[in-house]
Design an enzyme around this catalytic site. Structure first.
Site, PDB file in Angstrom:
ATOM      1  N   GLY A  34      13.393  13.157  -8.926  1.00  0.00           N
ATOM      2  CA  GLY A  34      12.146  12.545  -8.427  1.00  0.00           C
ATOM      3  C   GLY A  34      12.374  11.079  -8.109  1.00  0.00           C
ATOM      4  N   GLY A  52       9.918   8.740  -5.826  1.00  0.00           N
ATOM      5  CA  GLY A  52       8.549   8.417  -6.220  1.00  0.00           C
ATOM      6  C   GLY A  52       8.359   6.950  -6.583  1.00  0.00           C
ATOM      7  N   GLN A  53       7.141   6.620  -7.018  1.00  0.00           N
ATOM      8  CA  GLN A  53       6.818   5.209  -7.291  1.00  0.00           C
ATOM      9  C   GLN A  53       7.779   4.599  -8.305  1.00  0.00           C
ATOM     10  OE1 GLN A  53       3.355   4.309  -9.631  1.00  0.00           O
ATOM     11  NE2 GLN A  53       3.247   2.183  -8.944  1.00  0.00           N
ATOM     12  N   ASP A  71      15.870  14.098  -5.032  1.00  0.00           N
ATOM     13  CA  ASP A  71      14.457  14.289  -4.705  1.00  0.00           C
ATOM     14  C   ASP A  71      14.329  15.595  -3.932  1.00  0.00           C
ATOM     15  OD1 ASP A  71      11.988  12.226  -4.926  1.00  0.00           O
ATOM     16  OD2 ASP A  71      11.673  13.608  -3.268  1.00  0.00           O
ATOM     17  N   ILE A  72      13.114  16.125  -3.907  1.00  0.00           N
ATOM     18  CA  ILE A  72      12.882  17.364  -3.155  1.00  0.00           C
ATOM     19  C   ILE A  72      13.012  17.115  -1.659  1.00  0.00           C
ATOM     20  CG2 ILE A  72      10.359  17.035  -3.060  1.00  0.00           C
ATOM     21  CD1 ILE A  72      10.125  20.107  -3.454  1.00  0.00           C
ATOM     22  N   ASP A  74      14.978  20.894  -5.174  1.00  0.00           N
ATOM     23  CA  ASP A  74      13.681  21.075  -5.814  1.00  0.00           C
ATOM     24  C   ASP A  74      13.925  21.206  -7.326  1.00  0.00           C
ATOM     25  OD1 ASP A  74      11.282  22.016  -6.792  1.00  0.00           O
ATOM     26  OD2 ASP A  74      11.007  23.555  -5.246  1.00  0.00           O
ATOM     27  N   TYR A  88      -3.379  17.204 -15.688  1.00  0.00           N
ATOM     28  CA  TYR A  88      -2.278  16.240 -15.827  1.00  0.00           C
ATOM     29  C   TYR A  88      -2.072  15.918 -17.310  1.00  0.00           C
ATOM     30  CZ  TYR A  88       0.089  11.661 -15.139  1.00  0.00           C
ATOM     31  OH  TYR A  88       0.948  10.588 -15.168  1.00  0.00           O
ATOM     32  N   LYS A  98       0.924  16.622 -19.952  1.00  0.00           N
ATOM     33  CA  LYS A  98       1.592  15.530 -20.683  1.00  0.00           C
ATOM     34  C   LYS A  98       1.638  15.825 -22.183  1.00  0.00           C
ATOM     35  CE  LYS A  98       2.856  12.830 -17.333  1.00  0.00           C
ATOM     36  NZ  LYS A  98       4.257  12.923 -16.917  1.00  0.00           N
TER      37      LYS A  98
END
Ligand code: AKB
Length: 320
Positions: A8, A11-12, A34-35, A53, A142, A146
């Protein structure tokens, strides 16, 4: 020697964590993945970049073996507001990427870092000075992912001895890659609004206090926890970490001190309002401070100076 796979990486957090780790451990020792690598092609210029993925366990395991990876940073997640639009997909992606990370790490003797979040808490959690160990009954998919992820990671540590570690991140504020689909995203978007249009419409109601952190502190949190002496860790999954807590009119005021013509109004998003109301106002992060020396450097004032400077420079160059 450390060989790290960041899953990932586009991402941010991943887009800044990867270069940060490469500065510490060497470009060739940090593999970005990353995907979809289109948006993060530049990560492939300095070091290895793999497209797969995270739900494809076979390809994921091949990459871990190919580079003899010994630590996986799993940064894959659909965020809180996006998750509510498709809860089944959020569970599939968030839990699937974690489960693959844990199983592949077990098979290949890797350590695993996965961020948890303030989203792991819920409306029955004490909102002020939220303790490290407390009630966790989140009301978003979410948050359910978590909490499950924290418990699963602790289970793999206790049952199999897998070195799993994580932090409960607050809203992360950054100026490289925009977040997407989070409840705390407004605290990033407001700076872009201030530079580009001198105005911003806030989706959270006035008075919504949330924990926040500037990206440089978040990057240090990841590395400092993963480098911590395991004998000193009483907790593992996950540590409360915070750097500041504010509500929308306070970040507005910090920007107005520097851009007096900046204006903000409100158009409250009911989903984000409900989510943010269920999250802590501010967490007690003393366990992270005691067990591995957590010590954030940035506050609202210093962060605002830096955000406006960096985004202002990008705007002047026509990059945003
Ligand atoms: C979100 O708002 O969903 C995330 C988080 C706090 O985990 N930024």
């Amino acid at each position: 020697m450390k060989r790290i796979l960041v899953v990932g990486a586009g991402g941010q957090i991943g887009s800044e964590l990867t270069p940060h780790l490469r500065n510490i451990y060497g470009d060739s020792n940090v593999i970005a993945s990353d995907i979809n690598c289109c948006a993060c092609k530049q990560l492939g210029e300095a070091g290895p970049l793999e497209e797969f993925d995270a739900l494809d366990g076979k390809k994921f395991a091949e990459v871990v073996k190919k580079y003899k990876v010994d630590a996986i940073y799993n940064m894959v997640a659909l965020l809180s507001a996006t998750g509510e639009k498709n809860p089944q997909l959020a569970w599939k992606i968030n839990m699937g990427a974690l489960l693959n990370s844990l199983d592949i790490a077990l098979e290949n003797k890797c350590a695993v870092f996965t961020p948890s979040s303030i989203g792991a808490f819920g409306p029955s959690t004490p909102m002020d000075n939220t303790p490290q160990d407390t009630v966790m009954r989140p009301t978003t998919i979410y948050g359910v992912c978590k909490v499950s992820g924290e418990m699963l990671s602790d289970y793999y540590f206790q049952r199999f001895g897998l070195d799993t570690r994580s932090v409960r991140f607050p809203g992360i504020i950054s100026n490289v890659t925009l977040p997407g689909g989070g409840t705390t995203d407004y605290a990033v978007e407001i700076y872009y609004g201030a530079i580009k249009e001198k105005k911003f419409t806030c989706p959270l109601p006035q008075g919504t206090f949330l924990d926040m952190m500037y990206m440089p502190d978040a990057l240090n949190a990841c590395v400092d926890l993963m480098e911590a002496d395991p004998c000193k860790l009483v907790h593992r999954n996950s540590f409360n970490v915070s750097a500041m807590s504010f509500e929308p009119s306070q970040i507005m005021a910090a920007i107005q001190k520097r851009i007096p013509e900046f204006i903000m109004d409100y158009d409250v998003d009911p989903v984000k309002k409900a989510i943010s109301a269920s999250w802590p106002n501010y967490m007690d992060d003393s366990c992270a401070r005691e067990e591995w020396g957590w010590n954030p450097k940035w506050n609202l004032e210093t962060m605002t100076d830096d955000m406006l400077k960096v985004i202002g420079e990008k705007h002047a160059k026509g990059l945003i």
